[in-house]
Scaffold this motif. Structure first.
Motif, PDB file in Angstrom:
ATOM      1  N   ILE A   1       7.680   4.587  -0.435  1.00 17.37           N
ATOM      2  CA  ILE A   1       7.424   3.247   0.096  1.00 17.37           C
ATOM      3  C   ILE A   1       8.677   2.686   0.761  1.00 17.37           C
ATOM      4  O   ILE A   1       8.624   2.142   1.872  1.00 17.37           O
ATOM      5  CB  ILE A   1       6.944   2.306  -1.031  1.00 17.37           C
ATOM      6  N   ILE A   2       9.815   2.818   0.099  1.00 13.77           N
ATOM      7  CA  ILE A   2      11.065   2.300   0.669  1.00 13.77           C
ATOM      8  C   ILE A   2      11.411   3.047   1.951  1.00 13.77           C
ATOM      9  O   ILE A   2      11.934   2.454   2.910  1.00 13.77           O
ATOM     10  CB  ILE A   2      12.209   2.394  -0.352  1.00 13.77           C
ATOM     11  N   GLU A   3      11.135   4.332   2.002  1.00 14.54           N
ATOM     12  CA  GLU A   3      11.421   5.082   3.226  1.00 14.54           C
ATOM     13  C   GLU A   3      10.577   4.583   4.382  1.00 14.54           C
ATOM     14  O   GLU A   3      11.055   4.481   5.517  1.00 14.54           O
ATOM     15  CB  GLU A   3      11.168   6.577   2.992  1.00 14.54           C
ATOM     16  N   ARG A   4       9.320   4.241   4.112  1.00 13.67           N
ATOM     17  CA  ARG A   4       8.490   3.671   5.175  1.00 13.67           C
ATOM     18  C   ARG A   4       9.035   2.321   5.627  1.00 13.67           C
ATOM     19  O   ARG A   4       9.051   2.012   6.831  1.00 13.67           O
ATOM     20  CB  ARG A   4       7.043   3.553   4.699  1.00 13.67           C
ATOM     21  N   LEU A   5       9.489   1.515   4.677  1.00  7.32           N
ATOM     22  CA  LEU A   5      10.061   0.224   5.047  1.00  7.32           C
ATOM     23  C   LEU A   5      11.330   0.409   5.885  1.00  7.32           C
ATOM     24  O   LEU A   5      11.536  -0.288   6.883  1.00  7.32           O
ATOM     25  CB  LEU A   5      10.356  -0.598   3.794  1.00  7.32           C
TER      26      LEU A   5
ATOM     27  N   VAL B   1      12.931  -9.197   4.533  1.00  8.35           N
ATOM     28  CA  VAL B   1      12.083 -10.136   3.804  1.00  8.35           C
ATOM     29  C   VAL B   1      11.254 -10.986   4.754  1.00  8.35           C
ATOM     30  O   VAL B   1      10.184 -11.468   4.401  1.00  8.35           O
ATOM     31  CB  VAL B   1      12.938 -11.018   2.853  1.00  8.35           C
ATOM     32  N   ASP B   2      11.741 -11.157   5.987  1.00  8.01           N
ATOM     33  CA  ASP B   2      11.089 -12.021   6.977  1.00  8.01           C
ATOM     34  C   ASP B   2      10.788 -11.219   8.243  1.00  8.01           C
ATOM     35  O   ASP B   2      11.547 -11.266   9.200  1.00  8.01           O
ATOM     36  CB  ASP B   2      12.020 -13.200   7.284  1.00  8.01           C
ATOM     37  N   ASP B   3       9.645 -10.478   8.325  1.00 11.93           N
ATOM     38  CA  ASP B   3       8.574 -10.536   7.343  1.00 11.93           C
ATOM     39  C   ASP B   3       8.020  -9.130   7.111  1.00 11.93           C
ATOM     40  O   ASP B   3       6.967  -8.965   6.535  1.00 11.93           O
ATOM     41  CB  ASP B   3       7.484 -11.477   7.882  1.00 11.93           C
ATOM     42  N   LYS B   4       8.756  -8.101   7.580  1.00  7.01           N
ATOM     43  CA  LYS B   4       8.216  -6.743   7.503  1.00  7.01           C
ATOM     44  C   LYS B   4       8.029  -6.289   6.063  1.00  7.01           C
ATOM     45  O   LYS B   4       7.021  -5.654   5.732  1.00  7.01           O
ATOM     46  CB  LYS B   4       9.115  -5.777   8.271  1.00  7.01           C
ATOM     47  N   GLY B   5       8.993  -6.623   5.197  1.00 10.66           N
ATOM     48  CA  GLY B   5       8.847  -6.223   3.794  1.00 10.66           C
ATOM     49  C   GLY B   5       7.624  -6.832   3.148  1.00 10.66           C
ATOM     50  O   GLY B   5       6.892  -6.159   2.401  1.00 10.66           O
ATOM     51  N   GLN B   6       7.355  -8.100   3.457  1.00 14.57           N
ATOM     52  CA  GLN B   6       6.220  -8.777   2.836  1.00 14.57           C
ATOM     53  C   GLN B   6       4.886  -8.353   3.460  1.00 14.57           C
ATOM     54  O   GLN B   6       3.847  -8.468   2.810  1.00 14.57           O
ATOM     55  CB  GLN B   6       6.428 -10.289   2.909  1.00 14.57           C
ATOM     56  N   VAL B   7       4.904  -7.897   4.695  1.00 14.93           N
ATOM     57  CA  VAL B   7       3.691  -7.306   5.274  1.00 14.93           C
ATOM     58  C   VAL B   7       3.437  -5.934   4.658  1.00 14.93           C
ATOM     59  O   VAL B   7       2.301  -5.579   4.325  1.00 14.93           O
ATOM     60  CB  VAL B   7       3.810  -7.192   6.802  1.00 14.93           C
ATOM     61  N   LEU B   8       4.517  -5.169   4.479  1.00 10.76           N
ATOM     62  CA  LEU B   8       4.344  -3.793   4.005  1.00 10.76           C
ATOM     63  C   LEU B   8       3.723  -3.745   2.621  1.00 10.76           C
ATOM     64  O   LEU B   8       2.940  -2.834   2.325  1.00 10.76           O
ATOM     65  CB  LEU B   8       5.682  -3.056   4.015  1.00 10.76           C
TER      66      LEU B   8
END
Length: 470
Positions: free
Chosen positions: A22-26, A126-133
């Motif tokens: 998951i972190i690698e995708r982020l 955090v703004d906002d790709k992490g929260q979408v992922l």
């Protein structure tokens, strides 16, 4: 940071078994510099949208496509097989990011996500790709495990949020039937702290202005012309000084006429917040507290409108002194608006206030930089209560209910789609949003993923939520 101890919930096993992937995708998504306000990065914003679309298809969403606008694309995907009795939920987020200047203030490259002490640093983390992922990963987890979702789900991920969503309302109107829903979920907000969960129930609106002043065709020698011609630097300073009165209130006539005071329930919710002004100042880099007289810091940041000078420039700013009377000046001003304030009306009031401050012979251009209306969801709405229960399951305590000072298209989402907007964000006050060294605390990220899974089941089991939402 201490080792994360997650409760046993719907997606606990998925989180425990797939963290590295998951972190690698982020990291991959964060490497795309999707800075929407800069035309140089237009192709990057489109690449970010295409990356998001590819992930939507990979996790199992259907009807995935880019929705083009006059500038940057949004991304749409859905899964609509939960049946006619299940609620339909729209998840909103954005894939564009803020500029990264000054780059020299970053401790690691802004588009090379770097993990340090349980935190992931990168622009957009955090703004906002992490929260979408974490929404995409929740979909992946449930469709892999169950082959189904408890709700009908639609995602719309915008590409222009970071400069006022100028085309998003038209997108919503044009695609209202496609985006029909009972509830809108937004994960672009934050919490008080890791140990004190909170849930946003409203966001302020926004009206921005870029004022360009020109007094002559060229910079002038200050020994020859100084004291005999208007200096636009002085004029800009006078305008800025006139924006507020001695009590810190915006001095534009009529600015506060439509402002709604907090309801009794909202006052009680605000009074219950475990707010520490010393911690707030630390998160603000040590800045002294200041604002509207007679209002607490929490009121100033959530329930009261503001006017801020976000940029002012004129003349020479290099090494040493250049003896000139500058020919131009620039002021950038933004207003944060609260429920019942209309950004169109505020724009009219601003122009009427500014006009008489400009002397004859001065050339002035005012560029409007986006208008966003304030959003507010009733704290007793069943969808809000469902989200509150989901957060309580994950954090172990019920969330505080707060208004946030930021702005986004949430009002348009609720108004056009005729559905309540529920906020489930996990950002923290010191995440350096819009600043160098933006980060997401990974403990918050994992808990956000768990909370999303719980929320979808909570919404599916909330009686009459479709009738309430309609």
């Amino acid at each position: 940071m201490p080792e994360l101890q997650l409760p046993e919930l719907q997606l606990s096993e998925y989180v425990s078994s797939n963290r590295e992937q998951i972190i690698e995708r982020l990291r991959d998504w964060l490497s795309i510099p999707s800075i929407s306000c800069d035309p140089v990065h237009s192709n990057d914003v489109r690449s970010s949208a295409e990356w998001c679309a590819d992930q939507m298809r990979e996790v199992g969403l259907e009807n995935v496509h880019l929705i083009d606008t006059q500038l940057h694309p949004s991304v749409y995907g859905d899964w609509l097989h939960a049946g006619p009795d299940a609620p339909t939920v729209v998840v909103y987020g954005h894939h564009d990011v803020q500029p990264v200047d000054p780059v020299s203030d970053w401790d690691s490259p802004p588009f090379e996500a770097t993990e340090r002490d349980g935190q992931l640093f990168a622009r957009g983390s955090v703004d906002d790709k992490g929260q979408v992922l974490y929404h995409l990963e929740a979909i992946r987890a449930l469709l892999t495990r169950d082959g189904t979702l408890p709700i009908n789900l639609k995602l719309v991920i915008e590409g222009e949020e970071e400069f006022g969503s100028p085309n998003f309302e038209d997108l919503l109107i044009s695609n209202k039937e496609l985006l029909y829903c009972d509830v809108v979920i937004v994960s672009d907000t934050g919490m008080l702290s890791i140990s004190e969960p909170s849930m946003c129930i409203g966001m302020r609106g926004l009206a921005g202005f870029d004022i360009h002043i020109r007094s002559s065709d060229t910079d002038l020698h200050s020994g020859v012309f100084g004291g005999a011609v208007l200096n636009p630097s002085h004029l800009a300073a006078q305008i800025v000084a006139s924006l507020h009165d001695s009590d810190g209130r915006v001095a534009i006539p009529g600015f506060y006429d439509s402002v709604l005071e907090l309801s009794v329930d909202e006052k009680l919710a605000m009074e219950a917040l475990p707010f520490n002004e010393a911690d707030f100042r630390r998160a603000a880099g040590g800045a002294p507290l200041f604002g509207e007289a007679g209002r607490s810091t929490l009121e100033r940041t959530g329930s009261r409108p503001t006017g801020e000078v976000v940029g002012i420039s004129s003349g020479y700013s290099g090494v040493g002194v250049k003896t000139i009377v500058p020919s131009t000046a620039n002021i950038k001003i933004t207003f944060r608006l609260v429920p019942n304030q209309d950004p169109d009306q505020i724009a009219e009031l601003f122009h009427a206030w500014l006009r008489p401050l400009m002397p004859e012979g001065v050339e002035v251009e005012v560029w409007e930089e986006g208008r966003v209306s304030p959003a507010l969801t009733p704290i007793n709405h069943p969808a809000v209560k469902a989200a509150s229960r989901s957060i309580e399951k994950v954090w172990g305590k019920a969330p505080y209910l707060v208004r946030e000072g930021g702005s986004g298209p949430e009002e348009a989402l609720g108004r056009i789609l005729e559905a309540p907007v529920v906020f489930l964000g996990v950002g923290l006050p010191d995440d350096n949003i819009h600043a160098p060294n933006e980060r997401i605390v990974l403990e918050q990220f994992w808990r956000g993923l768990l909370a999303v899974g719980e929320l979808w089941f909570e919404l599916s089991e909330t009686p009459d939520i479709r009738k309430v939402a309609q």
